[in-house]
Design an enzyme around this catalytic site. Structure first.
Site, PDB file in Angstrom:
ATOM      1  CB  SER A  98      41.107  39.476  27.848  1.00 31.34           C
ATOM      2  OG  SER A  98      41.967  40.226  28.638  1.00 31.34           O
TER       3      SER A  98
ATOM      4  CG  HIS B 173      41.006  37.297  32.262  1.00 32.53           C
ATOM      5  ND1 HIS B 173      42.020  36.511  31.797  1.00 32.53           N
ATOM      6  CD2 HIS B 173      41.103  38.457  31.555  1.00 32.53           C
ATOM      7  CE1 HIS B 173      42.697  37.152  30.860  1.00 32.53           C
ATOM      8  NE2 HIS B 173      42.151  38.334  30.692  1.00 32.53           N
TER       9      HIS B 173
END
Length: 196
Positions: A101, A126
């Site tokens: 992330s 993501h």
């Protein structure tokens, strides 16, 4: 019984005797920085302060940012990324363990050609997320708009720094995409994979 933070000897140039300092402080003096937790305002401010201080101290020596992070807050992560681009020394990023992330976003922000992953490291990208369920309807709409702007910003940075197309990055960010070190290299997130 915990032993606390280990201490190591350190001798400043010109001093005859070494003093004992904690190991993290000693590593900072060698320009080795660590992101080994979730990204939040506290660690972000610490890393930003260290990068600025070390840049002022010597703007010719590279900084080394070791990353083992599950991600975290977007805005503090953007602050770290922006500081990496702002300081004069190159910031080399090294993924050890996991850069997920916001951790992977900071990893990709290292100086191009100086981004490294250890052989068994994992990288995950993501889209940014939010806690909409806590917001009222009006706040929900404003938060959704802000989230879309942040997603566009993050996507543009990944496109710019990986050399991948907007379509590829946008598609990858639709879900959690975990990569090995060699897959991350092929994807342009890192430039080198350390040898075993």
């Amino acid at each position: 019984m915990p032993i606390g933070v280990p201490k190591v000897p350190f001798r400043s140039p010109g001093d005859e005797d070494a003093s004992w300092v904690d190991v993290i402080n000693r590593l900072y003096r060698e320009r080795l920085l660590f992101l080994g937790q979730e990204v939040d305002s506290e660690i972000s401010n610490q890393l930003i302060g260290l990068m600025v201080f070390l840049s002022i101290e010597d703007d010719t020596k590279d900084l080394y940012l070791f990353i083992n992070s599950p991600g975290g807050w977007v805005i503090p992560g953007l602050g770290i990324y922006d500081t990496m681009q702002f300081v004069q020394p190159d910031v080399q990023t090294i993924c050890m363990g996991l850069a997920a992330s916001m951790g992977s976003f900071i990893l990709v922000g290292g100086e191009i050609t100086k981004r490294l992953a250890f052989p068994h490291a994992r990288v995950m990208i993501h889209q940014p997320a939010s806690s909409f369920y806590e917001a009222q309807t009006g706040e929900f709409i404003l938060e959704a708009e802000e989230l879309l702007k942040l997603r566009e910003t993050i996507t543009r940075v990944y496109v710019q720094r990986t050399g991948k197309s907007l379509w590829v990055i946008s598609e990858d960010m639709e879900r959690d995409v975990f990569m090995s070190a060699t897959e991350a290299q092929a994807h342009g997130l890192v430039d080198l994979v350390a040898v075993e």
